[in-house]
Design an enzyme around this catalytic site. Structure first.
Site, mmCIF file in Angstrom:
data_model
loop_
_atom_site.group_PDB
_atom_site.id
_atom_site.type_symbol
_atom_site.label_atom_id
_atom_site.label_comp_id
_atom_site.label_asym_id
_atom_site.label_seq_id
_atom_site.Cartn_x
_atom_site.Cartn_y
_atom_site.Cartn_z
ATOM 1 N N ARG A 1 -51.712 104.644 14.656
ATOM 2 C CA ARG A 1 -50.945 103.738 13.791
ATOM 3 C C ARG A 1 -51.497 103.827 12.382
ATOM 4 O O ARG A 1 -52.715 103.709 12.181
ATOM 5 C CB ARG A 1 -51.011 102.299 14.286
ATOM 6 C CG ARG A 1 -50.418 101.301 13.280
ATOM 7 C CD ARG A 1 -50.139 99.936 13.861
ATOM 8 N NE ARG A 1 -48.838 99.910 14.513
ATOM 9 C CZ ARG A 1 -48.161 98.797 14.798
ATOM 10 N NH1 ARG A 1 -48.665 97.613 14.491
ATOM 11 N NH2 ARG A 1 -46.991 98.861 15.391
ATOM 12 N N GLN B 1 -54.653 99.924 22.203
ATOM 13 C CA GLN B 1 -54.933 100.232 20.805
ATOM 14 C C GLN B 1 -56.415 100.007 20.536
ATOM 15 O O GLN B 1 -56.918 98.891 20.706
ATOM 16 C CB GLN B 1 -54.099 99.368 19.855
ATOM 17 C CG GLN B 1 -54.264 99.787 18.393
ATOM 18 C CD GLN B 1 -53.571 98.839 17.433
ATOM 19 O OE1 GLN B 1 -53.946 97.681 17.336
ATOM 20 N NE2 GLN B 1 -52.569 99.343 16.720
ATOM 21 N N CYS C 1 -52.042 90.687 18.273
ATOM 22 C CA CYS C 1 -53.289 89.970 18.497
ATOM 23 C C CYS C 1 -53.004 88.599 19.113
ATOM 24 O O CYS C 1 -52.163 87.855 18.621
ATOM 25 C CB CYS C 1 -54.057 89.814 17.185
ATOM 26 S SG CYS C 1 -54.748 91.361 16.582
ATOM 27 N N SER D 1 -45.252 96.520 20.691
ATOM 28 C CA SER D 1 -46.204 96.729 19.609
ATOM 29 C C SER D 1 -47.448 95.878 19.832
ATOM 30 O O SER D 1 -47.365 94.785 20.404
ATOM 31 C CB SER D 1 -45.550 96.347 18.284
ATOM 32 O OG SER D 1 -46.289 96.791 17.185
ATOM 33 N N PRO D 2 -48.619 96.331 19.388
ATOM 34 C CA PRO D 2 -49.837 95.513 19.532
ATOM 35 C C PRO D 2 -49.686 94.172 18.819
ATOM 36 O O PRO D 2 -49.241 94.113 17.673
ATOM 37 C CB PRO D 2 -50.917 96.372 18.869
ATOM 38 C CG PRO D 2 -50.390 97.761 18.912
ATOM 39 C CD PRO D 2 -48.904 97.636 18.766
ATOM 40 N N TYR E 1 -57.740 97.651 8.077
ATOM 41 C CA TYR E 1 -58.938 97.663 8.910
ATOM 42 C C TYR E 1 -59.725 98.942 8.628
ATOM 43 O O TYR E 1 -59.371 99.712 7.734
ATOM 44 C CB TYR E 1 -58.558 97.479 10.379
ATOM 45 C CG TYR E 1 -57.868 96.156 10.607
ATOM 46 C CD1 TYR E 1 -58.475 94.956 10.214
ATOM 47 C CD2 TYR E 1 -56.593 96.076 11.163
ATOM 48 C CE1 TYR E 1 -57.843 93.727 10.386
ATOM 49 C CE2 TYR E 1 -55.959 94.856 11.337
ATOM 50 C CZ TYR E 1 -56.586 93.693 10.947
ATOM 51 O OH TYR E 1 -55.957 92.480 11.102
#
Length: 365
Positions: A230, A99, A25, A22-23, A182
């Site tokens: 997503r 992503q 950060c 999974s992404p 976001y």
């Protein structure tokens, strides 16, 4: 009945199992450039046996970053560093995914380990932020400027340009980030989008930005390569974005060439009460898969091999995306295979420690 270590074919891409990175950060870039940290962080998860390794949220414009330390792909100069990562990830038999993201009104913030979260002003390396309206996410965030239709069009074009750069870097999959409060999520939710023009009001208008971005990306992204989106399946707040709207959006995305919905939740409004528990977001993936007829990925507090395998075997999702568990153990997929009794390929450099039935993996493609 499928299981966690069955292959999964999406368009021209065949994944060796149903485990995806999974992404996450990392807040470790300078001017958006990928560096040795990103290579080792992502590369080690590919070595560990994940079938697909995805970058963190990668900003399509400099102003689309969450923090000044975010990864970016708004310039052709970013391609070479990302391509280096892609080459290594694929050499380990893992597909490489990126992503693409724009932080919207949640941008220009400090990195997590610098103390309490705060807005970073332009004088300290930040930038003016934007959103669907001029309402800030919370008191510690900067107040955004409401985007004009022309500025919206420029952001749509930035996503398409980023997808073209992703193709140049060699990525196998693009995921559009439309979750966690976001920019795209801000437009989707009636709690953050109170516009009265073509981008606000009705479900169709609030979904317009998401659909325009997906259409723009799909036009430039090769037909044989998968496109994921997503979403946050719910705001966890009355009057907000909810699972019914998520199913409706997933159907529209499916018809526009989106191959998989990565099902997360929350992040758009402060103060939401989220019932965090093991597998608490899996029901969203299950419902969207069933009612929208599209592949889904389950995410959120999936920690044990048995739990992940049950999600796949019961048809609740087509894959699992792991984040914190892969931070704790980059080799979780290899451990899971042994625990579940499946023979999987290992890096040849590690075969001396592998089970007797293990074999060396091959590069992807």
């Amino acid at each position: 009945m499928p299981h966690l270590f069955d292959s999964l074919t999406i368009r021209d891409l065949t994944l060796s199992n149903r485990i995806m990175v999974s992404p996450m950060c990392e807040y470790s870039s300078s001017d958006g450039f990928a560096n040795d940290w990103h290579l080792v962080h992502l590369g080690s998860r590919a070595v560990g046996g994940a079938a697909l390794t995805m970058t963190e949220a990668t900003a399509v414009t400099a102003e689309g970053r969450i923090s000044p330390a975010d990864l970016g792909i708004w310039s052709d100069r970013h391609v070479d560093g990302l391509a280096r990562i892609v080459r290594f990830v694929r050499s380990q038999g893992s597909a490489a995914a990126i992503q693409l993201a724009h932080a919207g009104r949640k941008g220009s913030t400090s990195v997590p380990w610098e103390g309490s979260l705060k807005a970073v002003p332009p004088s300290a390396g930040g930038w003016p932020v934007v959103g669907p309206t001029a309402e800030a996410f919370a008191d510690v965030y900067a107040t955004p400027a409401a985007l004009s239709p022309a500025e919206i069009a420029a952001i749509v074009a930035a996503f398409a340009a980023a997808a073209e750069r992703s193709r140049a870097a060699g990525f196998d999959v693009v995921e559009v980030h439309a979750a966690h409060g976001y920019l795209i999520h801000e437009f989707l939710s009636p709690l953050s989008n109170t516009r009265s023009d073509a981008y606000g009001g009705s479900f169709e208008n609030r979904a317009r930005l998401c659909l325009e971005i997906v259409d723009a990306v799909r036009r430039v992204w090769p037909d044989g390569r998968p496109l994921f989106v997503r979403i946050s399946a719910t705001d966890w707040m009355a009057g907000g974005w909810d699972p019914d709207q998520s199913v409706a959006l997933a159907r529209l995305l499916r018809d526009r060439g989106v191959d998989l919905i990565d099902c997360s939740s929350g992040g758009n409004v402060p103060g939401a009460t989220i019932p965090v528990a093991t597998g608490y977001q899996v029901p969203f993936a299950e419902r969207i898969r069933r009612e929208a007829g599209v592949l889904t990925g389950a995410v959120g507090l999936i920690t044990s091999p048995g739990q992940a395998d049950e999600i796949i075997a019961a048809g609740r999702a087509d894959c699992v995306l792991l984040a914190r568990e892969l931070l704790r153990d980059p080799y979780w997929p290899l451990r899971a295979a042994r625990e579940l009794g499946h023979a999987v390929a290992w890096p040849r450099q590690y075969l001396r420690a592998a089970p007797p039935d293990a074999h060396a993996r091959q590069p992807l493609g």
